[in-house]
Design a protein around this motif. Structure first.
Motif, PDB file in Angstrom:
ATOM      1  N   GLY A   1       8.220 -40.524  82.773  1.00  0.00           N
ATOM      2  CA  GLY A   1       9.228 -41.242  83.554  1.00  0.00           C
ATOM      3  C   GLY A   1       9.399 -42.665  83.074  1.00  0.00           C
ATOM      4  N   GLU A   2       8.289 -43.325  82.732  1.00  0.00           N
ATOM      5  CA  GLU A   2       8.374 -44.685  82.185  1.00  0.00           C
ATOM      6  C   GLU A   2       9.119 -44.682  80.852  1.00  0.00           C
ATOM      7  OE1 GLU A   2       7.526 -47.483  83.399  1.00  0.00           O
ATOM      8  OE2 GLU A   2       5.917 -47.256  84.862  1.00  0.00           O
ATOM      9  N   ALA A   3       8.852 -43.677  80.023  1.00  0.00           N
ATOM     10  CA  ALA A   3       9.525 -43.610  78.721  1.00  0.00           C
ATOM     11  C   ALA A   3      11.016 -43.335  78.869  1.00  0.00           C
ATOM     12  CB  ALA A   3       8.866 -42.525  77.862  1.00  0.00           C
ATOM     13  N   LEU A   4      11.399 -42.669  79.952  1.00  0.00           N
ATOM     14  CA  LEU A   4      12.813 -42.355  80.145  1.00  0.00           C
ATOM     15  C   LEU A   4      13.639 -43.562  80.574  1.00  0.00           C
ATOM     16  CD1 LEU A   4      12.677 -38.881  81.930  1.00  0.00           C
ATOM     17  CD2 LEU A   4      13.692 -39.384  79.698  1.00  0.00           C
ATOM     18  N   VAL A   5      12.991 -44.594  81.109  1.00  0.00           N
ATOM     19  CA  VAL A   5      13.734 -45.751  81.608  1.00  0.00           C
ATOM     20  C   VAL A   5      14.607 -46.382  80.518  1.00  0.00           C
ATOM     21  CG1 VAL A   5      13.530 -48.096  82.545  1.00  0.00           C
ATOM     22  CG2 VAL A   5      12.152 -46.231  83.503  1.00  0.00           C
ATOM     23  N   PRO A   6      14.056 -46.778  79.350  1.00  0.00           N
ATOM     24  CA  PRO A   6      14.941 -47.364  78.328  1.00  0.00           C
ATOM     25  C   PRO A   6      15.966 -46.368  77.785  1.00  0.00           C
ATOM     26  CG  PRO A   6      12.750 -46.983  77.428  1.00  0.00           C
ATOM     27  CD  PRO A   6      12.651 -46.763  78.890  1.00  0.00           C
TER      28      PRO A   6
ATOM     29  N   LEU B   1       3.951 -39.369  72.134  1.00  0.00           N
ATOM     30  CA  LEU B   1       4.567 -38.234  71.445  1.00  0.00           C
ATOM     31  C   LEU B   1       6.019 -38.050  71.879  1.00  0.00           C
ATOM     32  CD1 LEU B   1       1.611 -35.661  71.597  1.00  0.00           C
ATOM     33  CD2 LEU B   1       2.316 -37.087  69.670  1.00  0.00           C
ATOM     34  N   PHE B   2       6.274 -38.216  73.182  1.00  0.00           N
ATOM     35  CA  PHE B   2       7.641 -38.074  73.676  1.00  0.00           C
ATOM     36  C   PHE B   2       8.539 -39.175  73.114  1.00  0.00           C
ATOM     37  CE2 PHE B   2      10.849 -39.189  76.915  1.00  0.00           C
ATOM     38  CZ  PHE B   2      11.555 -37.997  76.938  1.00  0.00           C
ATOM     39  N   GLY B   3       8.017 -40.406  73.147  1.00  0.00           N
ATOM     40  CA  GLY B   3       8.798 -41.515  72.599  1.00  0.00           C
ATOM     41  C   GLY B   3       9.072 -41.335  71.121  1.00  0.00           C
ATOM     42  N   GLY B   4       8.063 -40.860  70.380  1.00  0.00           N
ATOM     43  CA  GLY B   4       8.283 -40.605  68.960  1.00  0.00           C
ATOM     44  C   GLY B   4       9.313 -39.524  68.719  1.00  0.00           C
ATOM     45  N   ALA B   5       9.271 -38.453  69.562  1.00  0.00           N
ATOM     46  CA  ALA B   5      10.257 -37.373  69.411  1.00  0.00           C
ATOM     47  C   ALA B   5      11.670 -37.869  69.681  1.00  0.00           C
ATOM     48  CB  ALA B   5       9.899 -36.223  70.359  1.00  0.00           C
ATOM     49  N   VAL B   6      11.829 -38.727  70.710  1.00  0.00           N
ATOM     50  CA  VAL B   6      13.148 -39.284  71.003  1.00  0.00           C
ATOM     51  C   VAL B   6      13.623 -40.168  69.853  1.00  0.00           C
ATOM     52  CG1 VAL B   6      14.428 -40.822  72.538  1.00  0.00           C
ATOM     53  CG2 VAL B   6      12.846 -39.139  73.492  1.00  0.00           C
ATOM     54  N   LEU B   7      12.690 -40.947  69.329  1.00  0.00           N
ATOM     55  CA  LEU B   7      13.067 -41.806  68.202  1.00  0.00           C
ATOM     56  C   LEU B   7      13.482 -40.991  66.981  1.00  0.00           C
ATOM     57  CD1 LEU B   7      10.374 -44.635  68.409  1.00  0.00           C
ATOM     58  CD2 LEU B   7      12.813 -44.821  68.906  1.00  0.00           C
ATOM     59  N   VAL B   8      12.865 -39.801  66.810  1.00  0.00           N
ATOM     60  CA  VAL B   8      13.239 -38.940  65.689  1.00  0.00           C
ATOM     61  C   VAL B   8      14.697 -38.501  65.822  1.00  0.00           C
ATOM     62  CG1 VAL B   8      12.875 -36.648  64.666  1.00  0.00           C
ATOM     63  CG2 VAL B   8      10.934 -38.139  65.121  1.00  0.00           C
ATOM     64  N   THR B   9      15.127 -38.198  67.058  1.00  0.00           N
ATOM     65  CA  THR B   9      16.525 -37.785  67.263  1.00  0.00           C
ATOM     66  C   THR B   9      17.501 -38.938  67.047  1.00  0.00           C
ATOM     67  OG1 THR B   9      16.415 -38.252  69.641  1.00  0.00           O
ATOM     68  CG2 THR B   9      15.774 -36.049  68.929  1.00  0.00           C
ATOM     69  N   ILE B  10      17.032 -40.157  67.306  1.00  0.00           N
ATOM     70  CA  ILE B  10      17.903 -41.324  67.111  1.00  0.00           C
ATOM     71  C   ILE B  10      17.885 -41.748  65.641  1.00  0.00           C
ATOM     72  CG2 ILE B  10      18.271 -43.741  67.723  1.00  0.00           C
ATOM     73  CD1 ILE B  10      17.054 -43.146  70.447  1.00  0.00           C
ATOM     74  N   SER B  11      16.653 -41.867  65.085  1.00  0.00           N
ATOM     75  CA  SER B  11      16.502 -42.257  63.678  1.00  0.00           C
ATOM     76  C   SER B  11      15.195 -41.660  63.186  1.00  0.00           C
ATOM     77  CB  SER B  11      16.493 -43.783  63.537  1.00  0.00           C
ATOM     78  OG  SER B  11      16.163 -44.159  62.220  1.00  0.00           O
ATOM     79  N   TRP B  12      15.269 -40.659  62.331  1.00  0.00           N
ATOM     80  CA  TRP B  12      14.052 -39.956  61.939  1.00  0.00           C
ATOM     81  C   TRP B  12      13.035 -40.856  61.231  1.00  0.00           C
ATOM     82  CZ3 TRP B  12      12.261 -39.570  57.027  1.00  0.00           C
ATOM     83  CH2 TRP B  12      13.149 -39.786  55.975  1.00  0.00           C
ATOM     84  N   PRO B  13      13.412 -41.887  60.442  1.00  0.00           N
ATOM     85  CA  PRO B  13      12.358 -42.738  59.867  1.00  0.00           C
ATOM     86  C   PRO B  13      11.535 -43.475  60.931  1.00  0.00           C
ATOM     87  CG  PRO B  13      14.424 -43.034  58.695  1.00  0.00           C
ATOM     88  CD  PRO B  13      14.741 -42.286  59.941  1.00  0.00           C
ATOM     89  N   LEU B  14      12.228 -43.945  61.997  1.00  0.00           N
ATOM     90  CA  LEU B  14      11.503 -44.632  63.063  1.00  0.00           C
ATOM     91  C   LEU B  14      10.604 -43.659  63.820  1.00  0.00           C
ATOM     92  CD1 LEU B  14      14.338 -46.916  64.512  1.00  0.00           C
ATOM     93  CD2 LEU B  14      12.420 -47.598  63.068  1.00  0.00           C
ATOM     94  N   GLY B  15      11.105 -42.474  64.106  1.00  0.00           N
ATOM     95  CA  GLY B  15      10.300 -41.482  64.818  1.00  0.00           C
ATOM     96  C   GLY B  15       9.075 -41.066  64.035  1.00  0.00           C
ATOM     97  N   VAL B  16       9.237 -40.827  62.741  1.00  0.00           N
ATOM     98  CA  VAL B  16       8.095 -40.440  61.900  1.00  0.00           C
ATOM     99  C   VAL B  16       7.074 -41.577  61.840  1.00  0.00           C
ATOM    100  CG1 VAL B  16       7.405 -39.886  59.538  1.00  0.00           C
ATOM    101  CG2 VAL B  16       9.405 -38.771  60.545  1.00  0.00           C
ATOM    102  N   ALA B  17       7.568 -42.817  61.782  1.00  0.00           N
ATOM    103  CA  ALA B  17       6.645 -43.962  61.729  1.00  0.00           C
ATOM    104  C   ALA B  17       5.766 -44.010  62.969  1.00  0.00           C
ATOM    105  CB  ALA B  17       7.441 -45.262  61.589  1.00  0.00           C
ATOM    106  N   VAL B  18       6.355 -43.747  64.147  1.00  0.00           N
ATOM    107  CA  VAL B  18       5.564 -43.764  65.384  1.00  0.00           C
ATOM    108  C   VAL B  18       4.608 -42.586  65.429  1.00  0.00           C
ATOM    109  CG1 VAL B  18       5.703 -43.583  67.902  1.00  0.00           C
ATOM    110  CG2 VAL B  18       7.300 -45.050  66.668  1.00  0.00           C
ATOM    111  N   LEU B  19       5.082 -41.402  65.098  1.00  0.00           N
ATOM    112  CA  LEU B  19       4.247 -40.207  65.176  1.00  0.00           C
ATOM    113  C   LEU B  19       3.102 -40.233  64.171  1.00  0.00           C
ATOM    114  CD1 LEU B  19       6.990 -37.469  65.703  1.00  0.00           C
ATOM    115  CD2 LEU B  19       5.406 -38.395  67.388  1.00  0.00           C
ATOM    116  N   VAL B  20       3.309 -40.893  63.034  1.00  0.00           N
ATOM    117  CA  VAL B  20       2.225 -41.006  62.046  1.00  0.00           C
ATOM    118  C   VAL B  20       1.330 -42.201  62.360  1.00  0.00           C
ATOM    119  CG1 VAL B  20       1.700 -41.423  59.613  1.00  0.00           C
ATOM    120  CG2 VAL B  20       3.530 -39.840  60.249  1.00  0.00           C
TER     121      VAL B  20
END
Length: 520
Positions: free
Chosen positions: A51-56, A165-184
């Motif tokens: 729920g906190e991650a969904l706010v932004p 993990l959820f935030g990283g997955a959302v970032l992958v849908t927005i910009s895969w380089p940013l999402g991969v950076a968080v997940l790694v």
């Protein structure tokens, strides 16, 4: 074979250990010792963090679809979604944290009672560190409390990891380089946490050890205050306690310094990592790859993810380091594997005990090295008997309260007090038998403590009473008087006294001497 401390079955059954159990493995078992609380608490923690991650994300969608387009219907819709999200995350936090705290307190209680029961029921062994009251108290409270905090590792970090993990997955849908950076990057930070937490774990163990030693010195000083004062050793006792206290302070400062450096380093690393994510998002927005709403969502997620990443990196490592250090100390006590000072632990030698007939008072005379074997054999052979150990503990009440139990009438109490020569204390103590004895009898002399403990054992009027050196701190005249009175008050009951005292041998029906295992 499963080794269990002699405590309530629920405690040891839910946190089992064996001779080969390591502190790390036992800490993991403690984490799962209250699943009825921790499983729903972990689920609510995940819900709260999501729920906190969904706010932004919701705010970014509201800007993208309502503010930039000027659509009031979309604005009301997304404001309603945002309100519902806040309602869910608030509910999840409120009840999830309560369940997590309840689970931790439940395990904490079980650990404390397990350790306390083991310390109270095991036979005394000189030289064992936890024989000192202060050390035993530190293990049964501070170490048990720190170990129980491992329960929360299975709750809050689970939700925080889900948020990453959820935030990283959302970032992958927005910009895969940013999402991969968080997940790694998140697993790398967790690995760094484990590596950096090892010195903290060592410091935590040293801090607990030094604090226990200082507490033990303080307890010993108070319990032996009369003797210390009588021989004029107050200054030397104070100096020794001062050295132990300063050592505990130094270890505590070093542990906190290590924890501070560790926390600061992790905060800097995670802050720089997520700042880099926000900077890259800004560049992508300026280049037209990301829209305004997507940029706000990315920046908001990066800012939100800073906290769960820091908690995962800092508090999880600190909790784990502290819990495993305390687990090692608690396990040593429960397995009786403590290091001894110049004492070699030998298995008890077999003893052939004599039969005790109805109404008999039997004295078993043996050397000091055999007395513990005889007492252990008597406990095994007569588990239902009332066993009064040599080093009996008194409660912080009056003399009368220590002697009289809930089922003891006034006549039995007075007879027991007379048999143990405690009635003479009424003339010596300021408030007579209503005088407070202090914690473990510190307000009494050694002989007075022994007499009160003996009176308490006699007052129970057990069918079989086993005494171990009940009058070693009493003068010879009083000892002879006590022996005669015990003989009288125990008439018709079976009594076994393990002692070499001539006074009891003189009134005994039989004297059995044990040398190499066989009664003579």
């Amino acid at each position: 074979m499963l080794l269990q401390a002699p405590a309530e079955p629920l405690a040891t059954r839910e946190v089992p250990f064996t001779a080969a159990t390591t502190p790390r493995r036992w800490t993991l078992r403690v984490m799962g010792a209250a699943p009825r609380y921790t499983i729903p608490a972990a689920a609510l923690s995940i819900t709260h963090q999501l729920g906190e991650a969904l706010v932004p994300i919701v705010m970014g969608l509201a800007i993208e679809r309502a503010v930039t387009t000027g659509d009031p219907v979309q604005l009301l819709l997304w404001l309603g979604v945002l309100a519902a999200d806040f309602l869910v995350l608030s509910f999840s936090w409120r009840f999830g944290s309560r369940l997590a705290e309840l689970g931790m307190l439940t395990v904490q209680h079980r650990l404390r009672t397990t350790v306390a029961a083991h310390l109270l029921q095991r036979p005394p062994r000189p030289g064992r560190p936890s024989e000192q009251p202060g050390v035993a108290l530190s293990i049964a409270t501070s170490d048990a409390n720190r170990l129980s905090e491992a329960v929360e590792i299975g709750v809050y970090p689970v939700g925080q990891l889900a948020a990453v993990l959820f935030g990283g997955a959302v970032l992958v849908t927005i910009s895969w380089p940013l999402g991969v950076a968080v997940l790694v990057g998140a697993p790398v930070l967790l690995w760094l946490t484990e590596r950096a937490g090892r010195p903290l774990r060592d410091r935590s163990g040293q801090e607990q050890e030094a604090a226990a030693v200082a507490a033990g010195r303080a307890a010993d000083l108070l319990s032996g205050y009369r003797v210390v004062r009588g021989i004029g050793a107050e200054a030397e006792a104070t100096r020794r306690y001062g050295r132990a206290s300063r050592a505990a302070l130094a270890d505590t400062v070093r542990a906190r310094r290590t924890e501070g450096v560790f926390g600061g380093a992790m905060s800097i690393v995670t802050g720089l990592f997520l700042t880099a994510v926000a900077v890259v998002a800004a560049v992508l927005t300026l280049s037209g790859v990301l829209g305004l709403g997507e940029f706000i969502a990315v920046v908001g997620l990066a800012q939100f993810l800073l906290e769960p990443l820091q908690v995962l990196a800092l508090y999880t490592g600190a909790w784990w380091a502290s819990a495993t250090a305390s687990a090692a100390r608690v396990l040593d006590v429960l397995r009786d594997g403590e290091p001894l000072a110049d004492v070699v632990d030998q298995p008890p030698r077999p003893v052939n005990l004599p039969d005790v007939h109805a109404g008999e008072l039997v004295v078993i005379a043996c050397d000091g090295s055999r007395a513990d074997d005889v007492v252990a054999a008597l406990r095994a052979r007569h588990p239902d008997a009332l066993h009064a150990p040599h080093a009996a503990h008194l409660f912080a009440g009056s003399v009368s309260e220590n002697v009289a139990g809930s089922e003891t009438d006034a006549a039995a109490r007075d007879a027991a007090l007379h048999a143990a020569a405690c009635d003479e204390l009424a003339e010596l103590l300021p408030e007579g038998l209503d005088s407070r004895v202090g914690e473990n009898g510190t307000a009494l002399s050694g002989g007075q403590r022994q007499r009160v403990a003996l009176a308490r054992a006699i007052a129970r009027d057990a069918e079989l009473l086993v005494l171990h050196d009940p009058t070693t701190a009493v003068d010879a005249v009083t000892e002879a008087r006590i022996a005669e009175r015990v003989r009288t008050v125990r008439r018709g009951r079976r009594t076994v006294i393990v002692t070499r005292t001539p006074a009891f041998a003189a009134v005994a029906d039989r004297v059995v001497r044990i040398t190499d295992g066989d009664p003579a």
